[in-house]
Design a protein around this motif. Structure first.
Motif, short mmCIF file in Angstrom:
data_model
loop_
_atom_site.label_atom_id
_atom_site.label_comp_id
_atom_site.label_asym_id
_atom_site.label_seq_id
_atom_site.Cartn_x
_atom_site.Cartn_y
_atom_site.Cartn_z
N PRO A 91 0.86 -1.18 0.00
CA PRO A 91 0.00 0.00 0.00
C PRO A 91 0.89 1.23 0.00
CG PRO A 91 0.09 -0.97 2.19
CD PRO A 91 0.88 -1.86 1.28
N MET A 92 0.69 2.12 -0.92
CA MET A 92 1.52 3.31 -1.04
C MET A 92 0.80 4.48 -0.39
SD MET A 92 4.11 2.07 -2.64
CE MET A 92 5.00 3.43 -3.33
N CYS A 93 1.54 5.26 0.39
CA CYS A 93 0.98 6.38 1.14
C CYS A 93 1.55 7.69 0.59
CB CYS A 93 1.33 6.21 2.61
SG CYS A 93 0.70 7.51 3.67
N TYR A 94 0.68 8.64 0.28
CA TYR A 94 1.09 9.90 -0.33
C TYR A 94 0.41 11.08 0.37
CZ TYR A 94 2.09 6.76 -4.26
OH TYR A 94 2.54 5.73 -5.03
N PRO A 95 1.03 12.27 0.30
CA PRO A 95 0.27 13.46 0.68
C PRO A 95 -0.97 13.54 -0.22
CG PRO A 95 2.59 13.99 0.44
CD PRO A 95 2.40 12.60 -0.10
N ALA A 96 -2.09 13.95 0.32
CA ALA A 96 -3.35 13.90 -0.42
C ALA A 96 -3.29 14.58 -1.78
CB ALA A 96 -4.47 14.48 0.42
N GLY A 97 -2.56 15.67 -1.93
CA GLY A 97 -2.52 16.37 -3.20
C GLY A 97 -1.47 15.89 -4.17
N ASP A 98 -0.68 14.87 -3.78
CA ASP A 98 0.44 14.43 -4.62
C ASP A 98 0.16 13.20 -5.45
OD1 ASP A 98 1.83 16.53 -3.55
OD2 ASP A 98 3.39 15.32 -2.61
N PHE A 99 -1.03 12.65 -5.38
CA PHE A 99 -1.35 11.46 -6.16
C PHE A 99 -2.69 11.69 -6.83
CE2 PHE A 99 -3.04 7.24 -6.98
CZ PHE A 99 -1.93 6.58 -7.49
N ARG A 100 -2.73 11.52 -8.12
CA ARG A 100 -3.97 11.74 -8.87
C ARG A 100 -4.80 10.46 -8.90
NH1 ARG A 100 -3.88 14.58 -14.54
NH2 ARG A 100 -3.71 16.35 -13.14
N ILE A 101 -5.98 10.55 -8.33
CA ILE A 101 -6.93 9.43 -8.37
C ILE A 101 -7.61 9.47 -9.73
CG2 ILE A 101 -9.01 8.45 -7.32
CD1 ILE A 101 -6.43 8.36 -5.58
N GLY A 102 -7.62 8.33 -10.41
CA GLY A 102 -8.19 8.27 -11.74
C GLY A 102 -9.58 7.67 -11.77
N ALA A 103 -10.20 7.74 -12.92
CA ALA A 103 -11.55 7.20 -13.10
C ALA A 103 -11.56 5.68 -12.89
CB ALA A 103 -12.07 7.54 -14.49
N GLY A 104 -10.40 5.03 -13.05
CA GLY A 104 -10.31 3.59 -12.87
C GLY A 104 -9.97 3.16 -11.46
N ASP A 105 -9.97 4.10 -10.51
CA ASP A 105 -9.67 3.77 -9.12
C ASP A 105 -10.95 3.66 -8.31
OD1 ASP A 105 -6.81 3.69 -9.26
OD2 ASP A 105 -6.81 5.88 -9.35
N ILE A 106 -10.96 2.73 -7.35
CA ILE A 106 -12.10 2.50 -6.48
C ILE A 106 -11.74 2.98 -5.07
CG2 ILE A 106 -13.55 0.72 -5.42
CD1 ILE A 106 -12.83 -1.08 -7.83
N HIS A 107 -12.62 3.74 -4.45
CA HIS A 107 -12.45 4.14 -3.06
C HIS A 107 -12.99 3.02 -2.18
CE1 HIS A 107 -13.87 6.60 0.55
NE2 HIS A 107 -12.56 6.51 0.65
N LEU A 108 -12.09 2.34 -1.45
CA LEU A 108 -12.50 1.22 -0.60
C LEU A 108 -13.06 1.67 0.73
CD1 LEU A 108 -9.52 -1.24 -1.12
CD2 LEU A 108 -11.80 -1.36 -2.13
N GLY A 109 -12.63 2.83 1.20
CA GLY A 109 -13.04 3.32 2.51
C GLY A 109 -11.93 4.17 3.08
N ASP A 110 -12.05 4.51 4.34
CA ASP A 110 -11.06 5.34 5.03
C ASP A 110 -10.52 4.59 6.23
OD1 ASP A 110 -11.82 7.24 3.19
OD2 ASP A 110 -12.83 8.53 4.63
N VAL A 111 -9.23 4.81 6.53
CA VAL A 111 -8.61 4.31 7.75
C VAL A 111 -7.90 5.48 8.41
CG1 VAL A 111 -8.38 1.90 7.03
CG2 VAL A 111 -6.57 3.49 6.47
N GLY A 112 -8.21 5.73 9.67
CA GLY A 112 -7.61 6.87 10.35
C GLY A 112 -7.83 8.17 9.61
N SER A 113 -8.97 8.36 9.01
CA SER A 113 -9.38 9.50 8.19
C SER A 113 -8.59 9.64 6.90
CB SER A 113 -9.37 10.82 8.98
OG SER A 113 -8.06 11.31 9.17
N ALA A 114 -7.83 8.62 6.52
CA ALA A 114 -7.11 8.63 5.24
C ALA A 114 -7.84 7.73 4.25
CB ALA A 114 -5.67 8.13 5.43
N PRO A 115 -8.23 8.26 3.08
CA PRO A 115 -8.91 7.43 2.10
C PRO A 115 -7.97 6.37 1.51
CG PRO A 115 -8.50 9.61 1.21
CD PRO A 115 -8.07 9.64 2.63
N VAL A 116 -8.54 5.22 1.18
CA VAL A 116 -7.79 4.11 0.59
C VAL A 116 -8.42 3.77 -0.76
CG1 VAL A 116 -7.04 1.71 0.86
CG2 VAL A 116 -7.27 3.20 2.88
N TYR A 117 -7.58 3.75 -1.79
CA TYR A 117 -8.02 3.48 -3.16
C TYR A 117 -7.29 2.25 -3.70
CZ TYR A 117 -9.81 8.25 -3.01
OH TYR A 117 -10.47 9.39 -2.66
N ILE A 118 -7.89 1.65 -4.72
CA ILE A 118 -7.29 0.52 -5.42
C ILE A 118 -7.72 0.61 -6.89
CG2 ILE A 118 -9.24 -1.04 -4.98
CD1 ILE A 118 -7.16 -3.27 -4.50
N GLY A 119 -6.86 0.19 -7.79
CA GLY A 119 -7.22 0.16 -9.21
C GLY A 119 -8.38 -0.80 -9.44
#
Length: 120
Positions: free
Chosen positions: A39-67
């Motif tokens: 699992p890769m962790c980034y500052p929120a503004g440093d990684f572009r979430i794409g249309a092909g990414d799924i938001h699985l939920g949040d952990v510790g108020s940090a969103p978690v995505y997967i292709g």
């Protein structure tokens, strides 16, 4: 509702440490390139979430995505964000802390699959 992603107490502690240092962060479950399946962790503004990414939920108020392709393959599995000794992914915020995030999995039981709409 059954969570698609959860975090252990050690993972939540490291998330809080990173949030104190960097502010808002997010996770993207790597698909196997470069840093394996970490699992890769980034500052929120440093990684572009794409249309092909799924938001699985949040952990510790940090969103978690997967292709989407990987998310579809792992749809029957709850992802468990944990921390183990070692170096984090090359571009992940956990790098250089002598501990890194690791994803573990747990297969949903029949009732959880029904609840999540995974049973046909």
């Amino acid at each position: 509702m059954t969570a698609r992603v959860v975090a252990t107490d050690p993972a939540l502690a490291l998330i809080a440490e990173l949030q104190a240092e960097y502010g808002d962060i997010l996770f993207h479950q790597s698909g196997g390139c470069c840093d394996g399946s970490s699992p890769m962790c980034y500052p929120a503004g440093d990684f572009r979430i794409g249309a092909g990414d799924i938001h699985l939920g949040d952990v510790g108020s940090a969103p978690v995505y997967i292709g989407r392709a990987q998310g579809d393959a792992w749809a029957h599995t709850q992802l468990i964000l944990d921390v183990v000794p070692g170096r984090g992914g090359m571009f992940s915020l956990d790098n250089g802390r002598e501990q890194r995030f690791l994803t573990r999995g747990r297969v949903f039981d029949e009732s959880e699959r029904r609840e999540l709409g995974l049973e046909s």
